[in-house]
Design a protein around this motif. Structure first.
Motif, PDB file in Angstrom:
ATOM      1  N   LEU A  55     -16.432  89.202 -47.437  1.00  0.00           N
ATOM      2  CA  LEU A  55     -15.040  88.850 -47.159  1.00  0.00           C
ATOM      3  C   LEU A  55     -14.931  87.400 -46.704  1.00  0.00           C
ATOM      4  O   LEU A  55     -14.030  86.666 -47.131  1.00  0.00           O
ATOM      5  CB  LEU A  55     -14.480  89.790 -46.094  1.00  0.00           C
ATOM      6  CG  LEU A  55     -12.995  89.638 -45.741  1.00  0.00           C
ATOM      7  CD1 LEU A  55     -12.120  89.756 -46.979  1.00  0.00           C
ATOM      8  CD2 LEU A  55     -12.598  90.678 -44.701  1.00  0.00           C
ATOM      9  N   LEU A  56     -15.867  86.974 -45.864  1.00  0.00           N
ATOM     10  CA  LEU A  56     -15.845  85.599 -45.379  1.00  0.00           C
ATOM     11  C   LEU A  56     -16.051  84.625 -46.529  1.00  0.00           C
ATOM     12  O   LEU A  56     -15.361  83.600 -46.621  1.00  0.00           O
ATOM     13  CB  LEU A  56     -16.928  85.408 -44.314  1.00  0.00           C
ATOM     14  CG  LEU A  56     -17.023  84.022 -43.674  1.00  0.00           C
ATOM     15  CD1 LEU A  56     -15.715  83.640 -43.002  1.00  0.00           C
ATOM     16  CD2 LEU A  56     -18.172  83.976 -42.673  1.00  0.00           C
ATOM     17  N   ALA A  57     -16.982  84.926 -47.414  1.00  0.00           N
ATOM     18  CA  ALA A  57     -17.223  84.050 -48.572  1.00  0.00           C
ATOM     19  C   ALA A  57     -15.965  83.911 -49.418  1.00  0.00           C
ATOM     20  O   ALA A  57     -15.603  82.809 -49.851  1.00  0.00           O
ATOM     21  CB  ALA A  57     -18.372  84.605 -49.410  1.00  0.00           C
ATOM     22  N   THR A  58     -15.267  85.017 -49.635  1.00  0.00           N
ATOM     23  CA  THR A  58     -14.029  84.990 -50.421  1.00  0.00           C
ATOM     24  C   THR A  58     -12.954  84.179 -49.725  1.00  0.00           C
ATOM     25  O   THR A  58     -12.278  83.342 -50.351  1.00  0.00           O
ATOM     26  CB  THR A  58     -13.528  86.423 -50.654  1.00  0.00           C
ATOM     27  OG1 THR A  58     -14.515  87.163 -51.369  1.00  0.00           O
ATOM     28  CG2 THR A  58     -12.224  86.424 -51.447  1.00  0.00           C
ATOM     29  N   GLU A  59     -12.783  84.396 -48.416  1.00  0.00           N
ATOM     30  CA  GLU A  59     -11.731  83.710 -47.670  1.00  0.00           C
ATOM     31  C   GLU A  59     -11.963  82.209 -47.602  1.00  0.00           C
ATOM     32  O   GLU A  59     -11.045  81.409 -47.792  1.00  0.00           O
ATOM     33  CB  GLU A  59     -11.645  84.288 -46.250  1.00  0.00           C
ATOM     34  CG  GLU A  59     -11.042  85.667 -46.174  1.00  0.00           C
ATOM     35  CD  GLU A  59      -9.580  85.659 -46.562  1.00  0.00           C
ATOM     36  OE1 GLU A  59      -8.823  84.803 -46.060  1.00  0.00           O
ATOM     37  OE2 GLU A  59      -9.186  86.502 -47.370  1.00  0.00           O
ATOM     38  N   LEU A  60     -13.191  81.798 -47.335  1.00  0.00           N
ATOM     39  CA  LEU A  60     -13.472  80.368 -47.194  1.00  0.00           C
ATOM     40  C   LEU A  60     -13.239  79.630 -48.503  1.00  0.00           C
ATOM     41  O   LEU A  60     -12.722  78.509 -48.518  1.00  0.00           O
ATOM     42  CB  LEU A  60     -14.911  80.164 -46.713  1.00  0.00           C
ATOM     43  CG  LEU A  60     -15.210  80.623 -45.286  1.00  0.00           C
ATOM     44  CD1 LEU A  60     -16.681  80.423 -44.962  1.00  0.00           C
ATOM     45  CD2 LEU A  60     -14.333  79.908 -44.265  1.00  0.00           C
ATOM     46  N   ARG A  61     -13.590  80.247 -49.607  1.00  0.00           N
ATOM     47  CA  ARG A  61     -13.380  79.598 -50.900  1.00  0.00           C
ATOM     48  C   ARG A  61     -11.915  79.665 -51.331  1.00  0.00           C
ATOM     49  O   ARG A  61     -11.433  78.783 -52.039  1.00  0.00           O
ATOM     50  CB  ARG A  61     -14.300  80.223 -51.953  1.00  0.00           C
ATOM     51  CG  ARG A  61     -15.742  79.775 -51.772  1.00  0.00           C
ATOM     52  CD  ARG A  61     -16.724  80.518 -52.650  1.00  0.00           C
ATOM     53  NE  ARG A  61     -18.058  79.960 -52.520  1.00  0.00           N
ATOM     54  CZ  ARG A  61     -18.883  80.209 -51.511  1.00  0.00           C
ATOM     55  NH1 ARG A  61     -18.506  81.026 -50.548  1.00  0.00           N
ATOM     56  NH2 ARG A  61     -20.091  79.656 -51.452  1.00  0.00           N
ATOM     57  N   ARG A  62     -11.214  80.684 -50.877  1.00  0.00           N
ATOM     58  CA  ARG A  62      -9.795  80.818 -51.228  1.00  0.00           C
ATOM     59  C   ARG A  62      -8.982  79.657 -50.666  1.00  0.00           C
ATOM     60  O   ARG A  62      -8.107  79.117 -51.349  1.00  0.00           O
ATOM     61  CB  ARG A  62      -9.255  82.149 -50.689  1.00  0.00           C
ATOM     62  CG  ARG A  62      -7.770  82.394 -50.997  1.00  0.00           C
ATOM     63  CD  ARG A  62      -7.314  83.725 -50.408  1.00  0.00           C
ATOM     64  NE  ARG A  62      -7.362  83.726 -48.966  1.00  0.00           N
ATOM     65  CZ  ARG A  62      -6.401  83.235 -48.177  1.00  0.00           C
ATOM     66  NH1 ARG A  62      -5.324  82.681 -48.719  1.00  0.00           N
ATOM     67  NH2 ARG A  62      -6.512  83.286 -46.860  1.00  0.00           N
ATOM     68  N   VAL A  63      -9.277  79.261 -49.440  1.00  0.00           N
ATOM     69  CA  VAL A  63      -8.488  78.203 -48.811  1.00  0.00           C
ATOM     70  C   VAL A  63      -9.070  76.812 -49.069  1.00  0.00           C
ATOM     71  O   VAL A  63      -8.405  75.816 -48.824  1.00  0.00           O
ATOM     72  CB  VAL A  63      -8.362  78.445 -47.288  1.00  0.00           C
ATOM     73  CG1 VAL A  63      -7.562  79.697 -47.017  1.00  0.00           C
ATOM     74  CG2 VAL A  63      -9.725  78.554 -46.627  1.00  0.00           C
ATOM     75  N   GLY A  64     -10.296  76.726 -49.589  1.00  0.00           N
ATOM     76  CA  GLY A  64     -10.860  75.449 -50.013  1.00  0.00           C
ATOM     77  C   GLY A  64     -11.038  74.434 -48.914  1.00  0.00           C
ATOM     78  O   GLY A  64     -10.677  73.262 -49.069  1.00  0.00           O
TER      79      GLY A  64
END
Length: 204
Positions: free
Chosen positions: A171-180
């Motif tokens: 989830l953290l990997a997805t969130e961090l890349r989502r917001v760039g």
């Protein structure tokens, strides 16, 4: 882009660091006492650089003449500090309040974050009453909330069992890349860093 070219530390030993971080997730690994947490706090604006400069997108935010605090850098340092909040909502909303986000938007963002990170079971619970595993979950959620430009996570998976760690890592990997944004993660577990990060720096 975040750059540091200077000396960090509290008393002795001091350490010279020259490094650049773009819109990426960077892992930081090294032995205890090597200065990993001090580097994160220096970049985040919680402690001043001893000598040299820290710059965000070319603007100097820390040198011997200028020091910009974390809120103005839009930087977020996240460790396992239980933080003196009376409940989960207040805990998550704190960085949004510091950023001047109006209450209606704050409340909506907190609600979405609780849903995204499956924290419904902790609504109404004070951070000081949470277990280490529960506190790990909510501090990771707070790292991703709002409009931060940079996030610095200090041992975010400590205290999580393998199942919860894996789900939080994904989830953290997805969130961090989502917001760039720029994210730097300190961990002693290289396998976690390899799974989460674009690159790993050995701070040895």
């Amino acid at each position: 882009m975040i750059t540091i070219d200077g000396t960090i530390g509290h008393g002795t030993p001091l350490r010279r660091v020259t490094e650049s971080f773009g819109n990426e997730v960077v892992g930081l690994r090294g032995p205890n006492g090597s200065g990993k947490s001090t580097l994160l706090k220096t970049l985040a604006g919680l402690v001043p650089i001893v000598e040299g400069t820290v710059a965000f997108d070319g603007m100097v935010v820390d040198d011997t003449a200028r020091f910009v605090h974390s809120e103005r850098r839009l930087a977020r340092y996240v460790d396992r500090d239980p933080f003196p909040a009376s409940n989960l909502t207040e805990f998550l909303a704190f960085p949004l309040r510091c950023a001047g986000i109006r209450r209606s938007e704050r409340d909506a963002t907190v609600t979405r974050t609780i849903e995204r990170f499956a924290l419904d079971d902790l609504v109404g619970v004070a951070p000081s009453e949470m277990s280490q595993g529960q506190l790990a979950r909510v501090t990771i959620a707070r790292a991703c909330i709002g409009h931060a430009r940079a996030v610095f996570l200090d041992e975010p998976f400590r205290g999580l069992d393998e199942s919860n760690k894996q789900s939080m890592l994904e989830l953290l990997a997805t969130e961090l890349r989502r917001v760039g944004l720029t994210a730097i993660v300190v961990s002693h577990d290289r396998s976690d860093l390899v799974a989460l990060c674009d690159r790993v720096v050995d701070f040895d």
